[in-house]
Design an enzyme around this catalytic site. Structure first.
Site, PDB file in Angstrom:
ATOM      1  N   CYS A 171      28.297  19.979 113.756  1.00 20.51           N
ATOM      2  CA  CYS A 171      27.146  20.439 112.978  1.00 20.51           C
ATOM      3  C   CYS A 171      26.656  19.321 112.071  1.00 20.51           C
ATOM      4  O   CYS A 171      27.437  18.539 111.532  1.00 20.51           O
ATOM      5  CB  CYS A 171      27.441  21.653 112.110  1.00 20.51           C
ATOM      6  SG  CYS A 171      27.990  23.085 113.020  1.00 20.51           S
ATOM      7  N   ARG A 196      25.792  15.608 116.621  1.00 12.93           N
ATOM      8  CA  ARG A 196      26.884  16.387 116.046  1.00 12.93           C
ATOM      9  C   ARG A 196      26.883  17.826 116.543  1.00 12.93           C
ATOM     10  O   ARG A 196      27.816  18.589 116.270  1.00 12.93           O
ATOM     11  CB  ARG A 196      26.785  16.388 114.519  1.00 12.93           C
ATOM     12  CG  ARG A 196      26.837  15.019 113.909  1.00 12.93           C
ATOM     13  CD  ARG A 196      26.654  15.092 112.417  1.00 12.93           C
ATOM     14  NE  ARG A 196      27.817  15.634 111.764  1.00 12.93           N
ATOM     15  CZ  ARG A 196      28.835  14.915 111.324  1.00 12.93           C
ATOM     16  NH1 ARG A 196      28.821  13.616 111.456  1.00 12.93           N
ATOM     17  NH2 ARG A 196      29.855  15.483 110.742  1.00 12.93           N
ATOM     18  N   TRP A 217      26.696  23.220 116.148  1.00 13.86           N
ATOM     19  CA  TRP A 217      27.611  23.286 117.286  1.00 13.86           C
ATOM     20  C   TRP A 217      28.402  24.568 117.062  1.00 13.86           C
ATOM     21  O   TRP A 217      29.171  24.677 116.111  1.00 13.86           O
ATOM     22  CB  TRP A 217      28.532  22.080 117.310  1.00 13.86           C
ATOM     23  CG  TRP A 217      29.365  22.008 118.553  1.00 13.86           C
ATOM     24  CD1 TRP A 217      28.989  21.507 119.759  1.00 13.86           C
ATOM     25  CD2 TRP A 217      30.716  22.451 118.717  1.00 13.86           C
ATOM     26  NE1 TRP A 217      30.022  21.622 120.664  1.00 13.86           N
ATOM     27  CE2 TRP A 217      31.093  22.195 120.050  1.00 13.86           C
ATOM     28  CE3 TRP A 217      31.641  23.067 117.867  1.00 13.86           C
ATOM     29  CZ2 TRP A 217      32.346  22.517 120.560  1.00 13.86           C
ATOM     30  CZ3 TRP A 217      32.891  23.384 118.370  1.00 13.86           C
ATOM     31  CH2 TRP A 217      33.242  23.107 119.702  1.00 13.86           C
ATOM     32  N   ASN A 263      28.924  23.091 107.468  1.00 14.34           N
ATOM     33  CA  ASN A 263      29.644  22.431 108.563  1.00 14.34           C
ATOM     34  C   ASN A 263      31.127  22.651 108.296  1.00 14.34           C
ATOM     35  O   ASN A 263      31.596  22.370 107.199  1.00 14.34           O
ATOM     36  CB  ASN A 263      29.313  20.934 108.553  1.00 14.34           C
ATOM     37  CG  ASN A 263      30.157  20.151 109.540  1.00 14.34           C
ATOM     38  OD1 ASN A 263      30.659  20.699 110.527  1.00 14.34           O
ATOM     39  ND2 ASN A 263      30.331  18.868 109.285  1.00 14.34           N
ATOM     40  N   GLY A 264      31.855  23.163 109.279  1.00 11.17           N
ATOM     41  CA  GLY A 264      33.289  23.421 109.086  1.00 11.17           C
ATOM     42  C   GLY A 264      33.623  24.848 109.497  1.00 11.17           C
ATOM     43  O   GLY A 264      32.829  25.492 110.200  1.00 11.17           O
ATOM     44  N   GLU A 321      39.860   7.865 132.033  1.00  4.90           N
ATOM     45  CA  GLU A 321      38.593   7.666 131.322  1.00  4.90           C
ATOM     46  C   GLU A 321      37.403   7.783 132.287  1.00  4.90           C
ATOM     47  O   GLU A 321      36.382   8.379 131.950  1.00  4.90           O
ATOM     48  CB  GLU A 321      38.631   6.296 130.618  1.00  4.90           C
ATOM     49  CG  GLU A 321      37.379   5.889 129.871  1.00  4.90           C
ATOM     50  CD  GLU A 321      36.963   6.838 128.755  1.00  4.90           C
ATOM     51  OE1 GLU A 321      37.701   7.789 128.423  1.00  4.90           O
ATOM     52  OE2 GLU A 321      35.852   6.659 128.245  1.00  4.90           O
ATOM     53  N   LYS A 375      34.452  10.524 131.816  1.00  2.88           N
ATOM     54  CA  LYS A 375      33.029  10.173 131.735  1.00  2.88           C
ATOM     55  C   LYS A 375      32.260  10.962 132.787  1.00  2.88           C
ATOM     56  O   LYS A 375      31.203  11.509 132.513  1.00  2.88           O
ATOM     57  CB  LYS A 375      32.795   8.670 131.955  1.00  2.88           C
ATOM     58  CG  LYS A 375      33.241   7.747 130.864  1.00  2.88           C
ATOM     59  CD  LYS A 375      32.450   7.827 129.591  1.00  2.88           C
ATOM     60  CE  LYS A 375      33.064   8.806 128.629  1.00  2.88           C
ATOM     61  NZ  LYS A 375      33.956   8.298 127.613  1.00  2.88           N
ATOM     62  N   GLU A 426      32.113  14.839 131.913  1.00  5.03           N
ATOM     63  CA  GLU A 426      31.404  15.283 130.714  1.00  5.03           C
ATOM     64  C   GLU A 426      29.895  15.079 130.791  1.00  5.03           C
ATOM     65  O   GLU A 426      29.151  15.845 130.186  1.00  5.03           O
ATOM     66  CB  GLU A 426      31.974  14.659 129.445  1.00  5.03           C
ATOM     67  CG  GLU A 426      31.682  13.206 129.239  1.00  5.03           C
ATOM     68  CD  GLU A 426      32.285  12.669 127.940  1.00  5.03           C
ATOM     69  OE1 GLU A 426      32.258  13.365 126.921  1.00  5.03           O
ATOM     70  OE2 GLU A 426      32.781  11.531 127.956  1.00  5.03           O
ATOM     71  N   HIS A 451      51.953  14.455 145.081  1.00  8.42           N
ATOM     72  CA  HIS A 451      52.789  15.513 144.521  1.00  8.42           C
ATOM     73  C   HIS A 451      51.975  16.764 144.199  1.00  8.42           C
ATOM     74  O   HIS A 451      52.351  17.546 143.330  1.00  8.42           O
ATOM     75  CB  HIS A 451      53.520  15.002 143.270  1.00  8.42           C
ATOM     76  CG  HIS A 451      54.452  13.873 143.580  1.00  8.42           C
ATOM     77  ND1 HIS A 451      55.654  14.060 144.226  1.00  8.42           N
ATOM     78  CD2 HIS A 451      54.322  12.534 143.397  1.00  8.42           C
ATOM     79  CE1 HIS A 451      56.243  12.876 144.401  1.00  8.42           C
ATOM     80  NE2 HIS A 451      55.441  11.938 143.910  1.00  8.42           N
ATOM     81  N   LYS A 488      29.509  14.994 119.100  1.00 16.76           N
ATOM     82  CA  LYS A 488      30.092  13.668 118.932  1.00 16.76           C
ATOM     83  C   LYS A 488      31.268  13.665 117.961  1.00 16.76           C
ATOM     84  O   LYS A 488      32.229  12.947 118.147  1.00 16.76           O
ATOM     85  CB  LYS A 488      28.991  12.738 118.421  1.00 16.76           C
ATOM     86  CG  LYS A 488      29.411  11.289 118.276  1.00 16.76           C
ATOM     87  CD  LYS A 488      29.294  10.575 119.585  1.00 16.76           C
ATOM     88  CE  LYS A 488      29.808   9.162 119.543  1.00 16.76           C
ATOM     89  NZ  LYS A 488      30.356   8.747 120.830  1.00 16.76           N
TER      90      LYS A 488
HETATM   91  C1  F6R Z   1      34.462  11.368 125.346  1.00 17.54           C
HETATM   92  C2  F6R Z   1      34.512  11.387 123.901  1.00 17.54           C
HETATM   93  C3  F6R Z   1      35.536  12.222 123.245  1.00 17.54           C
HETATM   94  C4  F6R Z   1      36.057  11.528 121.972  1.00 17.54           C
HETATM   95  C5  F6R Z   1      37.005  12.465 121.220  1.00 17.54           C
HETATM   96  C6  F6R Z   1      37.636  11.783 120.025  1.00 17.54           C
HETATM   97  O1  F6R Z   1      33.474  10.515 125.817  1.00 17.54           O
HETATM   98  O2  F6R Z   1      33.718  10.760 123.249  1.00 17.54           O
HETATM   99  O3  F6R Z   1      36.577  12.533 124.106  1.00 17.54           O
HETATM  100  O4  F6R Z   1      36.711  10.346 122.349  1.00 17.54           O
HETATM  101  O5  F6R Z   1      36.297  13.587 120.788  1.00 17.54           O
HETATM  102  O6  F6R Z   1      36.660  11.354 119.121  1.00 17.54           O
HETATM  103  P1  F6R Z   1      36.972  10.274 118.029  1.00 17.54           P
HETATM  104  O7  F6R Z   1      37.271   8.992 118.699  1.00 17.54           O
HETATM  105  O8  F6R Z   1      35.731  10.226 117.195  1.00 17.54           O
HETATM  106  O9  F6R Z   1      38.158  10.771 117.240  1.00 17.54           O
END
Ligand code: F6R
Length: 607
Positions: free
Chosen positions: A2, A27, A74, A100-101, A480, A484, A487, A503, A602
Site C-alpha cells: 500500500c 506498492r 494491496w 498501510n499495515g 530465479e 521471473k 510472476e 526424482h 514491490k
Molecule cells: C521477485 C521479487 C520478490 C522480492 C521479495 C523480497 O521478482 O521481487 O520475490 O525479491 O519480495 O523483497 P525484498 O528484496 O525487497 O526484501
C-alpha cells in the site's frame, strides 16, 4: 504494501496526490482513493483498479482542494473492491484515514465499536481507526488520533484529515515507513521518497513510534511519549531522482539494461588497491573473522541471491552458511550459537518477515549485517550494520538489477571475509576482482543481442508449464529464472536442482514442455548436459544457457541462449540476464502487465 500520499499547500491537492500515488503504485494497485478537504468539507473518492481510473473520474469533478490524503492499495483484509478501498471514514464522514499495515486486533475493536452503535461499511481492518478517532474527538484531533493508536495492535502507518481541524494532517508511524517532504508553504507525506521526488528533495524520515502534525507552514514531530522531536532533515541526491522511464517501454527492461552500470559503479566504489572495501563497516574485523556460521535470511529473489551467496561464502571465506526463507526462519526457533552472523538481504529494506528475522537475531544477542538497497529503510536501520548495494531505484515489481547488486555484494563480502580470515592469497583476490570488473562489458554484449530471447519467447509463449534446472550456483539461477517467468508471464514455472528432475518432476514432462537448462562451463557441465538429455528424450523442448563456443553442450539443446565466457564463480551474474530477457519477452508477447503483475506488490510489509 500500500502507498500513502498526503499534501497540504497551495497547489491542487488532487493533482499532487494522483502524481504521488502513480509513483507509489508499485506498492499495490488493487484500488486507489483520495480524501480532499475543500472549504472545510471532506470529499472522499475511490475506485477499484488503477490510479489512472481514479484520475479519470476525479478530472470530471475538478476539485480545487489544497489539502488531502490518498492511497493505493494491496488488499489484505477484504477483497479489492471500491467499498474496501481507502480512505475510510467515521460514521459522519468527517474524518478520513489512509493506512498501510495490518491492525491485528481489528475484530475485537470492531465488535466493541459496533456495540456502541458504529456502523461499518467495509471488510477492512482499517475502518476501525476513523471510528476510534471519532469516539475520542472531544479530546481534540491530535489527542484523538493518539488515543485511537493506543488501542491498535499491529504495524501501521496512517495519515488522517478531518473537518474538525481542516488546517492539519496527522501522520503516525508504527512499523510501516512514512516520510515527510518539506516545501515552502507546502508539505508532503508519503510511504516512500519515490513519490516526493518531483516536489522536493528535503525529507524527514519518521522513526518508529513517531507522529507528526503537518500544516502548510509547519511540521511538528513528536515521539511516542508525546515529546517534541527536532526533525532530522535529509537532502536526497540526484541518483534517488532517477525514476523516469526514458526510452524503454517498461521499467523492467530499463532495469535489466541498468545492470552493467550497477556492477561498474560497485566496482568503482568497492574495489581499491586490489581489495574489496567496505568503508562503512563498523563491525570489527576481529569479530567478522571469528564468525563460525553465517545465516542468510531473505525472501523471493533476494533469497535466491542468498543461495548464490552461500556458494561464495563457503568457497571463498570458508564459513559454513545456511540460507533461510525469512517467513520460516522467524517461526522455526532456529539454533543460533553466539558465533553466528545473521546476514539479511532485502532490496526494499521493508519486507516484514526479513525485518522480524533481524529482530529475532538481535533478541538472541547476535550480530546482524544487512545488504539493502533502499537507504534508511527499516531493515537498514535496525541491523547493526547495513551495506548499501547502490542499485538505484527499482520500480519494476519483478526484481532484476537488485538481484545482480545483491549477488555482486555477496561476492565482494565473501572475498573480504576470505581475506581477513587469512584464507585467500592477495593475488587470488586481485584476480577475482579484475574478473568482476570485466563483467559489465560482458553484460553489455549480452544485452546488445536480445534476438535469441525474442525468438525463443515466441516459441514458448503458449506453454502451460515450464521447468528451469541447474547445478551449484546455477541452481539458484534456475529458481530465479522460474520466478521471473511465473510472476510476470503467469506461465507455471518451477526451478529444480538438475539432478532432482528424475526424482519426481520428470513425470510432468510432455511433448514440447519447455525445460531451461542453466549450464555454463563449470565443473558439472557434463552432468547437467546429461540431465538435459534425459528431459529431451522424454519430449521436452530444451533450452540451454551455455557458454559461447561450447558447441558440445550446445548440440544437445533445441535452442541456445549463449553467454560470454566468465570465471565459474561469476557465471550467475551473466546466466541470469538471458532468463530475465526471456521472461520479459514472453510476458510482453502474452500481453501481460510486466511492471505490475497481478496480485503482487514491490514492498511486502505484511507477513
Ligand atoms: C521477485 C521479487 C520478490 C522480492 C521479495 C523480497 O521478482 O521481487 O520475490 O525479491 O519480495 O523483497 P525484498 O528484496 O525487497 O526484501
Amino acid at each position: 504494501m500500500c502507498g500513502i500520499m498526503g499534501y497540504t499547500g497551495s497547489k491542487r491537492a488532487a493533482t499532487v496526490l494522483l502524481d504521488g500515488l502513480a509513483r507509489l503504485e508499485y506498492r499495490g494497485y488493487d484500488s486507489a482513493g483520495v480524501a480532499l478537504l475543500e472549504d472545510g468539507t471532506l470529499f472522499v473518492r475511490k475506485r477499484a483498479g488503477r490510479v489512472s481510473e481514479l484520475a479519470e473520474s476525479l478530472a470530471a469533478e475538478g476539485f480545487a482542494a489544497d489539502m488531502g490524503i490518498g492511497h493505493t492499495r494491496w488488499a489484505t483484509h477484504g477483497r479489492p473492491t471500491e467499498r474496501n478501498a481507502h480512505p475510510h471514514t467515521d460514521g459522519t464522514g468527517s474524518i478520513a484515514v489512509v493506512h498501510n499495515g495490518i491492525i491485528e486486533n481489528h475484530e475485537e475493536l470492531r465488535a466493541k465499536l459496533e456495540a456502541v452503535g458504529c456502523r461499518f461499511v467495509s471488510d477492512t481492518d482499517t475502518e476501525v481507526i476513523p471510528h476510534l478517532i471519532a469516539e475520542n474527538l472531544h479530546l481534540g484531533i491530535e489527542d484523538a488520533v493518539r488515543a485511537a493508536c493506543a488501542a491498535l495492535e499491529g504495524a501501521y502507518a496512517i495519515a488522517v484529515v478531518s473537518e474538525a481541524a481542516p488546517d492539519r494532517m496527522i501522520a503516525v508511524r508504527k512499523g510501516s515507513p512514512l516520510v515527510i517532504g518539506l516545501g515552502e508553504g507546502e508539505q508532503f507525506l508519503a510511504s516512500s521518497v519515490d513519490a516526493l521526488l518531483p516536489f522536493t528533495r528535503r525529507v524527514v524520515y519518521l522513526e518508529d513510534g513517531e507522529w507528526a502534525v503537518l500544516t502548510r507552514d509547519s511540521v511538528e514531530i513528536f515521539n511516542r511519549d508525546g515529546n517534541p522531536v527536532e526533525p532530522d532533515v535529509k537532502t536526497l541526491d540526484a541518483a534517488a531522482a532517477d525514476v523516469e522511464l526514458g526510452p524503454y517501454p517498461h521499467y523492467m527492461l530499463k532495469e535489466i539494461h541498468e545492470q552493467p552500470g550497477v556492477v561498474r559503479r560497485m566496482s568503482a566504489e568497492r574495489i581499491r588497491d586490489g581489495r574489496p572495501v567496505f568503508d562503512e563497516m563498523t563491525l570489527p574485523n576481529s569479530e567478522l573473522a571469528a564468525v563460525e556460521r553465517v545465516v542468510v535470511q531473505a525472501c523471493g529473489t533476494s533469497w535466491h541471491a542468498g543461495l548464490v551467496g552461500k556458494y561464495y561464502l563457503e568457497r571463498l571465506a570458508g564459513v559454513h552458511t545456511d540460507v533461510e526463507i525469512s517467513s520460516e526462519f522467524r517461526y522455526c526457533d532456529p539454533v543460533l550459537d553466539p558465533k553466528t552472523l545473521v546476514l539479511s538481504i532485502s532490496q526494499s529494506g521493508e519486507t516484514a518477515d526479513v525485518l522480524e528475522g533481524v529482530r529475532l537475531a538481535k533478541g538472541r544477542a547476535l550480530r546482524t549485517l544487512s545488504i539493502v538497497n533502499v537507504e534508511r529503510s527499516s531493515i537498514a536501520r535496525e541491523s547493526h550494520q547495513a551495506l548499501y548495494m547502490g542499485a538505484g531505484v527499482e520500480i519494476g515489481v519483478a526484481s532484476t538489477k537488485a538481484f545482480t547488486a545483491e549477488v555482486g555484494m555477496l561476492f565482494l563480502l565473501a572475498l573480504h571475509l576470505g581475506r581477513i580470515r587469512w584464507r585467500l592469497r592477495p593475488e587470488f583476490v586481485a584476480e577475482q576482482l579484475d574478473a568482476f570488473r570485466m563483467l559489465p562489458t560482458a553484460m553489455e554484449r549480452l544485452l546488445s543481442s536480445p534476438d535469441d530471447a525474442d525468438r525463443i519467447a515466441a516459441g514458448i509463449k503458449d506453454a502451460h508449464s515450464m521447468f528451469f534446472i541447474g547445478r551449484g550456483p546455477s541452481y539458484p539461477i534456475a529458481l530465479e529464472g522460474a520466478l521471473k517467468m511465473k510472476e510476470i508471464s503467469y506461465i507455471h514455472a518451477a526451478g529444480y536442482p538438475a539432478g532432482e528432475l528424475k526424482h519426481g518432476p520428470l513425470a510432468l514432462i510432455e511433448d514440447g514442455t519447455p525445460v531451461v537448462v542453466v549450464c555454463p562451463r563449470d565443473g558439472v557441465t557434463a552432468k547437467t548436459v546429461s540431465n538435459a538429455q534425459e528431459a529431451r528424450s522424454r519430449g521436452a523442448f530444451v533450452i540451454g544457457v551455455v557458454q559461447e563456443g561450447d558447441d558440445e553442450a550446445a548440440s544437445v539443446f533445441d535452442e541456445v541462449l549463449a553467454i560470454p565466457a566468465a570465471p565459474e564463480m561469476l557465471s550467475p551474474l551473466l546466466t541470469v540476464i538471458p532468463l530475465q530477457l526471456l521472461a520479459y519477452r514472453t510476458a510482453v508477447l502474452r500481453g501481460c502487465n510486466v511492471d505490475k503483475p497481478r496480485n503482487l506488490a514491490k514492498s511486502v510489509t505484511v507477513e
